[in-house]
Write a protein that holds these residues in place. Structure first.
Motif, PDB file in Angstrom:
ATOM      1  N   PRO A  25       0.838  -1.203   0.000  1.00 49.70           N
ATOM      2  CA  PRO A  25       0.000   0.000   0.000  1.00 49.70           C
ATOM      3  C   PRO A  25       0.869   1.248   0.000  1.00 49.70           C
ATOM      4  N   ALA A  26       0.332   2.326  -0.553  1.00 49.93           N
ATOM      5  CA  ALA A  26       1.093   3.573  -0.648  1.00 49.93           C
ATOM      6  C   ALA A  26       1.569   4.050   0.713  1.00 49.93           C
ATOM      7  N   GLN A  27       0.777   3.839   1.755  1.00 52.47           N
ATOM      8  CA  GLN A  27       1.146   4.293   3.092  1.00 52.47           C
ATOM      9  C   GLN A  27       2.383   3.565   3.591  1.00 52.47           C
ATOM     10  N   ALA A  28       2.456   2.263   3.312  1.00 58.24           N
ATOM     11  CA  ALA A  28       3.607   1.479   3.747  1.00 58.24           C
ATOM     12  C   ALA A  28       4.853   1.897   2.990  1.00 58.24           C
ATOM     13  N   GLN A  29       4.688   2.197   1.674  1.00 61.97           N
ATOM     14  CA  GLN A  29       5.836   2.644   0.902  1.00 61.97           C
ATOM     15  C   GLN A  29       6.356   3.977   1.447  1.00 61.97           C
ATOM     16  N   ALA A  30       5.443   4.885   1.798  1.00 60.62           N
ATOM     17  CA  ALA A  30       5.846   6.193   2.302  1.00 60.62           C
ATOM     18  C   ALA A  30       6.555   6.079   3.633  1.00 60.62           C
ATOM     19  N   ALA A  31       6.213   5.038   4.418  1.00 61.68           N
ATOM     20  CA  ALA A  31       6.801   4.873   5.731  1.00 61.68           C
ATOM     21  C   ALA A  31       8.207   4.301   5.676  1.00 61.68           C
ATOM     22  N   ALA A  32       8.605   3.770   4.532  1.00 59.92           N
ATOM     23  CA  ALA A  32       9.946   3.206   4.414  1.00 59.92           C
ATOM     24  C   ALA A  32      10.982   4.305   4.651  1.00 59.92           C
ATOM     25  N   PRO A  33      11.964   4.049   5.531  1.00 58.37           N
ATOM     26  CA  PRO A  33      12.924   5.100   5.866  1.00 58.37           C
ATOM     27  C   PRO A  33      13.814   5.454   4.678  1.00 58.37           C
ATOM     28  N   VAL A  34      14.123   6.746   4.559  1.00 54.87           N
ATOM     29  CA  VAL A  34      15.053   7.221   3.552  1.00 54.87           C
ATOM     30  C   VAL A  34      16.410   7.380   4.214  1.00 54.87           C
ATOM     31  N   LEU A  35      17.393   6.650   3.730  1.00 55.85           N
ATOM     32  CA  LEU A  35      18.725   6.752   4.310  1.00 55.85           C
ATOM     33  C   LEU A  35      19.321   8.102   3.931  1.00 55.85           C
ATOM     34  N   GLY A  93      12.118  30.845  27.032  1.00 56.82           N
ATOM     35  CA  GLY A  93      12.797  29.957  27.974  1.00 56.82           C
ATOM     36  C   GLY A  93      12.685  28.496  27.619  1.00 56.82           C
ATOM     37  N   GLY A  94      12.043  28.176  26.498  1.00 58.51           N
ATOM     38  CA  GLY A  94      11.917  26.785  26.081  1.00 58.51           C
ATOM     39  C   GLY A  94      13.195  26.263  25.445  1.00 58.51           C
ATOM     40  N   LEU A  95      13.533  25.028  25.755  1.00 60.51           N
ATOM     41  CA  LEU A  95      14.637  24.316  25.108  1.00 60.51           C
ATOM     42  C   LEU A  95      14.041  23.102  24.410  1.00 60.51           C
ATOM     43  N   SER A  96      14.175  23.045  23.090  1.00 66.01           N
ATOM     44  CA  SER A  96      13.555  21.994  22.286  1.00 66.01           C
ATOM     45  C   SER A  96      14.621  21.161  21.595  1.00 66.01           C
ATOM     46  N   LYS A  97      14.435  19.844  21.627  1.00 63.71           N
ATOM     47  CA  LYS A  97      15.337  18.920  20.946  1.00 63.71           C
ATOM     48  C   LYS A  97      14.617  18.377  19.713  1.00 63.71           C
ATOM     49  N   VAL A  98      15.147  18.708  18.536  1.00 64.56           N
ATOM     50  CA  VAL A  98      14.503  18.366  17.267  1.00 64.56           C
ATOM     51  C   VAL A  98      15.336  17.312  16.550  1.00 64.56           C
ATOM     52  N   ASP A  99      14.678  16.238  16.119  1.00 68.50           N
ATOM     53  CA  ASP A  99      15.337  15.192  15.333  1.00 68.50           C
ATOM     54  C   ASP A  99      15.237  15.581  13.858  1.00 68.50           C
ATOM     55  N   LEU A 100      16.384  15.866  13.245  1.00 67.26           N
ATOM     56  CA  LEU A 100      16.387  16.332  11.862  1.00 67.26           C
ATOM     57  C   LEU A 100      16.099  15.222  10.867  1.00 67.26           C
ATOM     58  N   LEU A 101      16.308  13.972  11.247  1.00 71.73           N
ATOM     59  CA  LEU A 101      16.083  12.863  10.329  1.00 71.73           C
ATOM     60  C   LEU A 101      14.627  12.421  10.309  1.00 71.73           C
ATOM     61  N   THR A 102      13.986  12.435  11.465  1.00 75.71           N
ATOM     62  CA  THR A 102      12.578  12.027  11.521  1.00 75.71           C
ATOM     63  C   THR A 102      11.628  13.222  11.445  1.00 75.71           C
ATOM     64  N   LEU A 103      12.199  14.438  11.462  1.00 77.01           N
ATOM     65  CA  LEU A 103      11.384  15.668  11.432  1.00 77.01           C
ATOM     66  C   LEU A 103      10.401  15.680  12.593  1.00 77.01           C
ATOM     67  N   ARG A 104      10.943  15.440  13.773  1.00 79.12           N
ATOM     68  CA  ARG A 104      10.078  15.300  14.946  1.00 79.12           C
ATOM     69  C   ARG A 104      10.656  16.075  16.127  1.00 79.12           C
ATOM     70  N   LEU A 105       9.759  16.634  16.939  1.00 82.20           N
ATOM     71  CA  LEU A 105      10.150  17.242  18.199  1.00 82.20           C
ATOM     72  C   LEU A 105      10.292  16.136  19.236  1.00 82.20           C
ATOM     73  N   ASP A 106      11.531  15.819  19.614  1.00 81.26           N
ATOM     74  CA  ASP A 106      11.771  14.739  20.566  1.00 81.26           C
ATOM     75  C   ASP A 106      11.372  15.118  21.979  1.00 81.26           C
ATOM     76  N   LYS A 107      11.755  16.331  22.397  1.00 79.53           N
ATOM     77  CA  LYS A 107      11.434  16.750  23.758  1.00 79.53           C
ATOM     78  C   LYS A 107      11.546  18.258  23.855  1.00 79.53           C
ATOM     79  N   ARG A 108      10.753  18.828  24.748  1.00 80.75           N
ATOM     80  CA  ARG A 108      10.784  20.272  24.981  1.00 80.75           C
ATOM     81  C   ARG A 108      10.625  20.515  26.474  1.00 80.75           C
ATOM     82  N   VAL A 109      11.505  21.349  27.038  1.00 73.98           N
ATOM     83  CA  VAL A 109      11.413  21.704  28.456  1.00 73.98           C
ATOM     84  C   VAL A 109      11.385  23.218  28.576  1.00 73.98           C
ATOM     85  N   MET A 110      10.584  23.708  29.503  1.00 73.90           N
ATOM     86  CA  MET A 110      10.565  25.139  29.808  1.00 73.90           C
ATOM     87  C   MET A 110      11.540  25.353  30.958  1.00 73.90           C
ATOM     88  N   GLN A 111      12.726  25.821  30.631  1.00 70.59           N
ATOM     89  CA  GLN A 111      13.795  25.829  31.619  1.00 70.59           C
ATOM     90  C   GLN A 111      14.042  27.208  32.225  1.00 70.59           C
TER      91      GLN A 111
END
Length: 404
Positions: A25-35, A93-111
């Motif tokens: 299915p197209a969804q499964a193909q899209a989910a395949a990781p791009v190296l 005051g927020g510190l955000s950790k962004v994963d550039l490969l998955t395009l995802r916000l991993d964690k955010r803390v208001m420090q």
């Protein structure tokens, strides 16, 4: 089995694999990781909407966006050692950790209540945030964003707190930074016990240090002074010698102009044994001999410099300006120390970033909602990328550089 038979079976197997993948299915193909490697990735801050664009500097494309990063009106970014994660410091005051490969916000803390930047330790284990409110520096585990140490910036007899500026990673030590109201430079050594840093304070370094830089070899830390002409310099190879004043009185005899935007020493430029710095309150770029730490020249430019940045090979210096000249960029030849080009990328240029080897520069134009890409050799436009009120541009090549 002969080579021809073996090759035919491999080919058949690949054909079956391709057919199998196509049947998914197209969804499964899209989910395949791009190296993908991280060496040509970066982020563009979209300050008005609290998100970053993740970009590919070789393909000159936008890979995606990461949202939910809060107030990015004065955001800055540092990277993990492997270049995979971006740490975004927000004005709220927020510190955000962004994963550039998955395009995802991993964690955010208001420090903190108000933060303007940070740094990653030499070994990559810790990320530190410099804070305006409540002041001080907070150090976090780079993997988990668990707070490891809190270093309040208290000074004076009554223990008032100071804004912290100019935070940089110090090789073999930890972090070095300046205290704006206190007029001090501190070095925090995390090597023995990260949870209990040993802090060395250098007092009376000058009035209102507003930003700082560390030279590419990690030896000299320089804090620019807003309250007086000059810089405060600490030799991290010989810290026992204390802080030395350099460039005192560089604007002597000249009436300072109103400062519409604070210059940024973090965009330092070092080339051919010289340091190029913005002159506060003057339409000049200062030239300093790094062997003697004496001023050896000044280069007239169009307006008040904000960022003075060297192309990676040191052949040119690129300068942008505060209002009312903030739609211009000028290029200085480091051999002749003359302005050779004046460019008009767009309205309100806020930041510039060179690709790792310097063949191109990306320039953010906030009020035109675009990033303009220039060929640094020909000065021709390579292309434009749409962005919502872009400000800072940061590439992962910074991960391998001291002070970035």
């Amino acid at each position: 089995m002969d080579r021809r038979t073996f090759a035919s079976r491999i080919s058949a197997g690949l054909g079956l694999g391709a057919a199998w993948a196509a049947s998914l299915p197209a969804q499964a193909q899209a989910a395949a990781p791009v190296l993908r490697g991280t060496g040509d990735l970066g982020v563009v801050i979209e300050r008005a909407i609290g998100q970053v664009q993740v970009v590919d500097t070789s393909a000159r494309t936008i890979l995606g966006t990461v949202k939910g990063l809060g107030d990015l009106s004065h955001a800055s970014v540092v990277f993990s050692r492997d270049g995979r994660h971006a740490y975004v410091f927000g004005r709220d005051g927020g510190l955000s950790k962004v994963d550039l490969l998955t395009l995802r916000l991993d964690k955010r803390v208001m420090q903190a209540g108000n933060s303007i930047g940070g740094a990653v330790s030499q070994d990559g284990r810790f990320v530190a945030a410099q804070n305006y409110e409540p002041g001080g520096v907070r150090v976090f585990d780079a993997a988990t964003l668990e707070m490891v140490a809190d270093i309040p910036a208290r000074y004076g007899d009554t223990g008032q707190t100071s804004k912290v500026v100019g935070l940089a990673d110090a090789p073999g030590l930890g972090f070095v930074f300046a205290l704006f109201e206190a007029g001090e430079i501190w070095v925090a050594d995390l090597s023995a016990n990260p949870r209990q840093p040993i802090v060395t304070r250098y007092q009376n370094v000058g009035k209102q240090p507003y930003d700082g830089l560390i030279t590419p070899d990690g030896r000299y830390y320089l804090a620019g002074l807003f309250g007086e002409d000059g810089l405060a310099m600490l030799d991290l190879w010989q810290p026992e010698k204390g802080v030395r004043r350099v460039l005192g009185g560089y604007g002597r005899g000249k009436e300072p102009l109103p400062v519409y935007k604070m210059p940024h020493l973090r965009g330092w430029a070092q080339a051919d044994g010289k340091l190029y710095l913005p002159a506060i309150g003057h339409h000049e770029v200062l030239v300093v001999d790094t062997r003697t730490w004496q001023q050896v020249g000044s280069i007239p430019v169009r307006g008040q410099p904000v960022f003075v940045m060297a192309r990676p090979d040191g052949r040119e210096i690129w300068v942008n300006f505060a209002h009312p000249d903030n739609s211009h960029v000028q290029v200085i030849d480091t051999l002749t120390q003359q302005v050779t080009h004046t460019l008009l990328p767009g309205q309100v240029v806020l930041h510039m970033e060179f690709t790792p080897r310097g063949e191109a520069v990306w320039i953010s134009c906030r009020d035109d909602n675009k990033v303009v890409l220039y060929n640094t050799r020909t000065k021709q436009v390579l292309g434009e990328l749409a962005a919502n009120a872009p400000s800072g541009i940061f590439f992962t090549s910074r991960a391998a550089r001291i002070g970035f």
